[in-house]
Structures are given as structure tokens and as C-alpha cells.
Motif scaffolding. Structure first.
Motif, short mmCIF file in Angstrom:
data_model
loop_
_atom_site.label_atom_id
_atom_site.label_comp_id
_atom_site.label_asym_id
_atom_site.label_seq_id
_atom_site.Cartn_x
_atom_site.Cartn_y
_atom_site.Cartn_z
N UNK A 61 0.89 -1.16 0.08
CA UNK A 61 -0.05 -0.20 0.05
C UNK A 61 0.69 1.09 -0.01
N UNK A 62 0.46 2.11 -0.67
CA UNK A 62 1.25 3.31 -1.03
C UNK A 62 0.49 4.61 -1.35
N UNK A 63 -0.09 5.25 -0.33
CA UNK A 63 -0.73 6.61 -0.36
C UNK A 63 -0.32 7.64 -1.41
N UNK A 64 1.28 7.55 -1.69
CA UNK A 64 1.67 8.67 -2.47
C UNK A 64 1.77 8.04 -3.98
N UNK A 65 0.95 6.99 -4.28
CA UNK A 65 0.99 6.77 -5.79
C UNK A 65 -0.21 7.37 -6.51
N UNK A 66 -0.25 7.43 -7.73
CA UNK A 66 -1.01 8.13 -8.62
C UNK A 66 -2.43 7.89 -8.34
N UNK A 67 -2.71 6.50 -7.99
CA UNK A 67 -4.15 6.17 -7.96
C UNK A 67 -4.60 6.70 -6.64
N UNK A 68 -3.98 6.62 -5.44
CA UNK A 68 -4.51 7.22 -4.15
C UNK A 68 -4.54 8.71 -4.18
N UNK A 69 -3.58 9.29 -4.83
CA UNK A 69 -3.75 10.84 -4.80
C UNK A 69 -4.67 11.22 -5.68
N UNK A 70 -5.24 10.44 -6.91
CA UNK A 70 -6.48 10.83 -7.58
C UNK A 70 -7.61 10.64 -6.97
N UNK A 71 -7.71 9.67 -6.12
CA UNK A 71 -8.91 9.21 -5.21
C UNK A 71 -9.17 10.35 -4.12
N UNK A 72 -8.02 10.59 -3.61
CA UNK A 72 -8.30 11.50 -2.53
C UNK A 72 -8.56 12.96 -3.10
N UNK A 73 -8.09 13.39 -4.01
CA UNK A 73 -8.36 14.64 -4.47
C UNK A 73 -9.60 14.78 -4.98
N UNK A 74 -10.09 13.67 -5.71
CA UNK A 74 -11.59 13.79 -6.48
C UNK A 74 -12.46 13.78 -5.20
N UNK A 75 -12.26 13.14 -4.24
CA UNK A 75 -13.34 13.11 -3.16
C UNK A 75 -13.35 14.31 -2.23
N UNK A 76 -12.04 14.94 -2.05
CA UNK A 76 -12.01 16.20 -1.16
C UNK A 76 -12.52 17.20 -2.25
#
Length: 248
Positions: A193-208
Motif C-alpha cells: 500500500x502506498x498513499x503517494x502513488x498516482x491512484x491514491x492521490x487521484x482518489x483523495x483529490x476527487x473526493x476532497x
């Protein structure tokens, strides 16, 4: 111990039922190594075995499968790559890999929150299954949104997914994203698990962004001041604050 010859005499349907009654996938793996006939039964029936065992392993199976579907679509897995049963085995392995990430995140979240030291926890102060279930649901959702949002041909689905979220659901996803971005060391061992990867950054940004857009149209919501970082979306004793948000 039953000999290999006796194993071979068992009907494949009966062996398949033994697999399907396994408590978890570690038992499935052990059975597959018991004898050649067991191994072949597993290789020939992974879909039915996985469908039978998975509900006993995953508390959020629907969310887990939705993430898996999006991961496969994002990678444009060719239908010609391997046989159907081989794909089922690969899918089962990925389902378990994703679950390890969810478990690692849940442990990290519980360690960070130290909710048992919080006010109003009553006789059962430690993190509860219902609270982990809410966290895991939000985790799978934000991850799924990230997969869609970081894949050009799936970005429309990310927007549609968020459109279907109620304000209460958005609140939970936003709190998960806030924790993922700001309140953990991003150290999850061998889970990958890596919250710094592209997928997680995209998910967190869209939700925020979606939550911020909602909040601009509403008054400030009431939040508790007796929980870690004022988090409240997942805890049993703070669900009353979630209920203050209109469930449109």
C-alpha cells in the motif's frame, strides 16, 4: 492419514465441496497441496470455490469486487490472456492482495486514533468491528475512485460514482482521504500500500474536491471536539454527528 490412492477415488464434486466449505483461503491453499487430485480440483474450479469462500473472508465483499473490476478494466485485461479458470485464480490472488492493504490500513488507522482513550466510549472502548467495517467500506470506495480517476477511459465513471454518493457517504470518504493524505506515515510494510502513488492521490483529490463543493453550498456541519483530529465518520459513538448531515 488417507492415502493418495484413496484421495483419487473421491468424486471431484465431493472434493470441490470440501474446498467450498473452507473457512478462509489459507485452508484452500493447504488443501490444494494435499494431493494431486486436490490440486487439479482447485485448478479446475477456482471460480466456484472462491465464490463460496470469499463471503466468509471479506466483510465488504461487494466493495472488494467492485475495486477488482475497476482494476481489471483500468489494465484493459485481454480476454485472450489465459483461460477462464487461470483468470479466476489471478483474480482471487489480487482480491487477497487488496485485502492485505485494507487490513494494514485499518491497523494503522486504529493505532493512530487510540480511540479507547476517547470520551464516551463506554464499556467497549476499543475499535469495534462495526467501525472497522465503515472504515473498510470507505477505503475500498476511495481506492476505486482513484483507479477510475487515474485512468482516462474510466474518468467518467469516477464522476458518476461520486454523483451517486449521498452527503453522508461523501463525508466518510472525505475523512478517509484526509487521514490517508495527512495523518499516517505511509509505512504499511510488505502489503504494498502506498498513499503517494498516482491512484491514491487521484482518489483523495476527487473526493476532497467533491466534499468541498458540497460544503460550499451548505452551512458548516457540527463536529465533535473529543475525538482524534475531530474525526467522527466511522466511530459508533459519533454517528449522531453524521445524522446531522442531510442524507439527500
Amino acid at each position: 492419514m488417507m492415502s493418495t490412492s484413496l484421495f483419487s477415488a473421491l468424486p471431484p464434486e465431493l472434493i470441490c465441496q470440501v474446498f467450498e466449505s473452507a473457512d478462509d483461503f489459507s485452508v484452500v491453499a493447504a488443501l490444494a497441496q494435499t494431493a494431486r487430485i486436490f490440486y487439479h480440483t482447485w485448478r479446475e474450479n477456482p471460480t466456484s470455490i472462491c465464490r463460496a469462500v470469499a463471503p466468509r473472508v471479506f466483510s465488504n465483499l461487494t466493495d472488494a469486487e467492485q475495486l477488482l473490476d475497476m482494476q481489471e478494466e483500468a489494465e484493459a485485461v485481454s480476454q485472450s490472456q489465459g483461460g477462464r479458470e487461470q483468470k479466476s485464480i489471478i483474480r482471487a490472488k489480487r482480491l487477497l492482495s487488496n485485502a492485505r492493504c485494507v487490513s494494514a490500513a485499518g491497523d494503522n488507522w486504529a493505532s493512530f486514533c487510540q480511540i479507547h482513550e476517547s470520551y464516551e466510549r463506554g464499556e467497549d472502548p476499543y475499535m469495534r468491528p462495526s467501525e472497522f467495517a465503515r472504515f473498510e467500506h470507505a477505503f475500498y470506495c476511495v481506492w476505486t475512485i482513484g483507479v477510475m480517476g487515474s485512468t482516462p477511459h474510466l474518468q467518467g465513471q469516477a464522476s458518476a460514482f461520486l454523483d451517486e454518493c449521498s452527503p453522508r457517504e461523501l463525508c466518510r470518504l472525505a475523512e478517509l482521504g484526509d487521514w490517508a493524505e495527512n495523518f499516517n506515515g505511509n509505512d504499511f510494510g510488505s502489503s504494498g500500500l502506498d498513499f503517494e502513488d498516482e491512484v491514491w492521490k487521484a482518489g483523495c483529490d476527487l473526493v476532497s474536491k467533491r466534499w468541498e463543493a458540497y460544503m460550499k453550498q451548505r452551512r458548516t456541519i457540527s463536529i465533535p471536539d473529543f475525538t482524534p483530529i475531530n474525526f467522527f465518520a466511522f466511530f459508533d459513538h459519533t454517528q449522531r454527528y453524521i445524522k446531522h448531515i442531510p442524507d439527500e
